[in-house]
Design an enzyme around this catalytic site. Structure first.
Site, PDB file in Angstrom:
ATOM      1  N   HIS A  51      49.881  63.050  54.751  1.00 39.87           N
ATOM      2  CA  HIS A  51      50.019  62.538  55.615  1.00 39.87           C
ATOM      3  C   HIS A  51      49.848  64.934  56.526  1.00 39.87           C
ATOM      4  O   HIS A  51      50.363  65.243  55.872  1.00 39.87           O
ATOM      5  CB  HIS A  51      52.185  62.875  56.312  1.00 39.87           C
ATOM      6  CG  HIS A  51      51.510  63.034  57.711  1.00 39.87           C
ATOM      7  ND1 HIS A  51      51.307  63.111  58.502  1.00 39.87           N
ATOM      8  CD2 HIS A  51      51.514  61.350  58.470  1.00 39.87           C
ATOM      9  CE1 HIS A  51      51.465  62.869  59.370  1.00 39.87           C
ATOM     10  NE2 HIS A  51      51.854  61.390  59.795  1.00 39.87           N
ATOM     11  N   ARG A  74      49.921  63.340  68.103  1.00 40.79           N
ATOM     12  CA  ARG A  74      48.430  63.918  68.149  1.00 40.79           C
ATOM     13  C   ARG A  74      48.527  62.246  69.298  1.00 40.79           C
ATOM     14  O   ARG A  74      47.457  62.162  69.937  1.00 40.79           O
ATOM     15  CB  ARG A  74      48.100  63.579  67.240  1.00 40.79           C
ATOM     16  CG  ARG A  74      47.530  64.931  66.833  1.00 40.79           C
ATOM     17  CD  ARG A  74      47.565  65.089  65.569  1.00 40.79           C
ATOM     18  NE  ARG A  74      48.626  64.517  63.607  1.00 40.79           N
ATOM     19  CZ  ARG A  74      48.191  63.335  62.822  1.00 40.79           C
ATOM     20  NH1 ARG A  74      46.695  63.300  63.078  1.00 40.79           N
ATOM     21  NH2 ARG A  74      48.866  63.379  62.468  1.00 40.79           N
TER      22      ARG A  74
END
Ligand code: FAD
Length: 649
Positions: free
Chosen positions: A249, A269
């Site tokens: 990740h 995000r």
């Protein structure tokens, strides 16, 4: 014999995360007497940690979303290596599974007009993740547990016993799947608190044990992720599929060292957070690969406009699939443009008002405040890649979740392979758990019913062998120097072995891979396997974490060997597998699966020389993608992925 207790069930589910619980509910609802067994406390599974949400094309936030778009995104994310039938079933069935959760009491965040709210995530064309703040996994487990309790209450009314048809064995670890000839006959387990051994007899076993992250040093995964289910299946004779694909990740915490690897959810995000390097540049615009160029914004202005007007703008490249973002961060750090502690900056503080950040990302706010003394409403976070998810797993039949080659064995959730291809999109795990957990429970119950007249028997000798294997760490002193490989030495400390394993996998089979380093890793793994046979513990069987770790080591070493061997074999870069010496995706590998099986097919590790490796690797061609599914893509796009002969067909 050391086994003191045996019980008979129709279906045994190993694991009580989202996949295991959904499987157990389904099996019980279809009439199977079902036992659930889990290593941790009931309700403490890894699924609880899931933050961002469940991906399902419900079209609440964008009316254009459909299962076909979700399927396309999933295949693109997985770089077309997905077991396409799984990706199809997943995309078609995920909305029903979310709505079903709601009828069982889940309380999702809502849109202004009262529908289930859906948020943006990397690789998803439309806002698609149903969520509960950034604590979605907790709500999912809470709801499934509530449903299980409701079923137990129903059973109590009918039988006077809450556990007559659905029973949970918590804090118990399965160490072997038992067999009667080729058929599954049950599991061997120990109770962590007392060290007591027991056997659950059943003609159907669903493995739902999650991932493998604890073989890597920097990981977002919890202590349970020691690859147990992967190893249990291997030892029972079922192959693992495409184990080279491990997801790093892009955003884990990098500071302070004690919390390195802890996840910073992609919702940061998705909700507008941006990545910058030490020069303040939004560097992701430099890393959009050709296959994604048409879908992503070319300028910061366009990317920013997309949050308000997705119809007329393209999404910012911070929302590329995870593999792309993780590699970009790695490159920036390597080029000397990293943050002070070796990551990059992830900023929401300049993008949203403080109260919105605290409302939409409450866990992230508290995580950074408490663990790093950083106020994310006022300053940027420092983040870097962390080992997060394994796409590889038990090879299963797409429709039934049956493990290949072992009648009675089923697998669902992160432990199963195929669904996500070479890279999983965020949010697609929680939906995977529900879709394939249900399917596994359903087909396990049917399998058990078919075996009712001829139940497989548990062989005493197998149970005794499993018990001797589990007790071995207590006699390491006596065995030191008597190893059949001739490798003499003192008993080994399991914690030291674990640290060396984690360092090896992190440094040599991590986010960027090289042939020489993977060969080195395999040599080191061979050394660790030999030493692990002398892993010794002191004390007794009552709650003894050193002993538990010594047993988990067998699993982590098996799984790590699978990852390293498959990664060495695949000479291309695709999704979660990046080779510095083969940096591009190669269409000739598009239809190639790598299968890992145990070199000793009897499943007895003692017969194998640990120094020579325990895994046999084979290659197979994937099943051609069904034409109506291929027709969902533009021809120009398919040319980028499919092998020459597939295009011709
Ligand atoms: P788990 O939930 O891990 O359950 C495994 C179960 O198996 C546990 O009960 C464990 O005790 C048991 N077990 C293991 N070994 C044994 C054994 N030997 N014997 C008995 N029991 C055993 N995915 C999303 O889709 N959306 C997200 O927003 C998201 N956020 C995430 C955030 C974090 C921090 C992390 C780490 C992951 C996230 N993921 C997310 C991924 C997702 O949470 C996992 O892939 C998923 O929860 C796995 O579920 P599972 O049911 O397969 O396994």
């Amino acid at each position: 014999m050391s086994v003191v207790d045996r019980q008979e069930w129709d279906v045994v589910v190993v694991g009580a995360g989202g996949a295991g619980l959904r499987a157990a509910i389904e099996a019980r609802e279809r009439g199977a007497r079902t036992a659930v067994i889990c290593k941790s406390l009931f309700g403490k599974a890894h699924t609880v940690m899931a933050e961002g949400g469940i991906a399902a094309a419900m079209a609440n936030a964008n009316e254009h979303d459909t299962w076909q778009v979700h399927f396309r995104d999933t295949m693109r994310g997985g770089k077309f290596l997905n077991q396409w039938r799984m990706a199809e079933l997943h995309a078609r069935e995920a909305p029903d599974r979310v709505w079903e959760l709601e009828t069982w009491g889940a309380l999702f965040d809502r849109t202004k007009d009262g529908r289930i709210s859906q948020r943006n995530f990397g690789g998803h064309e439309y806002p698609r993740l149903a969520h509960v703040g950034d604590r979605t996994g907790l709500e999912l487990i809470r709801t499934l547990q509530q449903k299980a309790v409701a079923l137990q209450q129903q059973d109590f009314k009918e039988t006077g016993d809450y556990e007559s048809r659905l029973k949970v064995f918590q804090e118990c670890t399965v160490t072997r799947v038992l067999k009667d000839g080729p058929r599954v006959s049950g599991v061997f387990a120990y109770e962590r608190e007392s060290g007591r051994f027991f056997v659950l007899e059943a003609p159907a076993v669903v493995v739902a044990t999650g991932g493998i992250g604890k073989s890597f040093k920097v990981t977002s995964n919890s202590w349970e992720y020691t690859g147990d289910g992967h190893a249990l299946a291997l030892l029972a004779g079922a192959p693992l599929l495409n184990m080279e694909f491990v997801q790093f990740h892009p955003t884990g915490m990098v500071w302070p060292p004690s919390v390195k690897g802890i996840l910073v959810t992609e919702s940061v995000r998705g909700d507008g957070g941006v990545l910058r390097n030490s020069e303040g540049k939004r560097f992701m615009f430099d890393y959009v690969p050709d296959v994604f160029k048409e879908k992503y914004a070319e300028s910061e202005e366009e990317g920013d406009r997309w949050y308000e007007d997705p119809e007329h703008n393209r999404r910012p490249p911070e929302l590329l699939p995870r593999d792309e973002v993780a590699r970009a961060i790695n490159s920036e750090v390597k080029a000397g443009r990293g943050s002070p502690h070796g990551g990059v900056f992830l900023d929401v503080s300049t993008r949203m008002p403080a109260e919105v950040i605290r409302r939409r990302l409450p866990s992230m706010y508290h995580q950074f405040k408490e663990l790093a003394d950083v106020d994310i409403t006022a300053e940027a976070m420092e983040v870097g890649p962390t080992c997060h998810y394994v796409m590889g797993g038990i090879a299963v039949d797409s429709d039934t979740a049956a493990a290949r080659g072992v009648p009675g064995l089923f697998a669902a959730g992160e432990v199963a392979g195929g669904m996500h291809g070479s890279n999983r999109l965020g949010g697609n795990s929680l939906s995977d758990l529900l879709v394939f957990g249900r399917r596994a429970g359903w087909h396990a119950a049917e399998h058990a019913a078919r075996q009712a007249g001829d139940r497989p028997a548990v062989d005493d000798a197998q149970a005794d062998a499993a018990s001797a294997e589990a007790l071995r760490p207590f006699s390491a002193e006596a065995e030191a120097g008597a190893d059949r490989t001739g490798e003499a030495g003192p008993p080994e400390n399991p914690y030291t072995l674990h640290q060396e394993l984690q360092q090896t996998m992190n440094d040599l089979v991590g986010i960027i891979r090289r042939e020489g380093e993977m060969e080195q890793a395999l040599e080191k793994l061979a050394e660790l396997r030999v030493r692990a046979r002398r892993a010794g513990v002191e004390g007794h069987r009552q709650f003894n974490p050193g002993w538990h770790l010594a047993l988990d080591l067998r699993n982590m070493l098996l799984v790590s060997e699978c990852v390293a061997r498959a990664a060495l074999e695949r000479t291309e870069s695709r999704g979660g597998h990046t080779r510095e010496d083969h940096p591009t995706m190669d269409r000739r590998w598009r239809n190639a699966n790598l299968l890992c099986a145990l070199a000793d097919p009897t499943g007895g590790l003692a017969a194998t020389d640990p120094a020579r490796g325990q895994i046999r690797l084979t290659r197979e061609t994937t099943e051609p993608i069904r034409p109506d599914l291929l027709a969902l893509f533009e021809k120009e796009e398919l040319v980028k992925y499919l092998a020459e002969e597939e295009l011709y067909e």
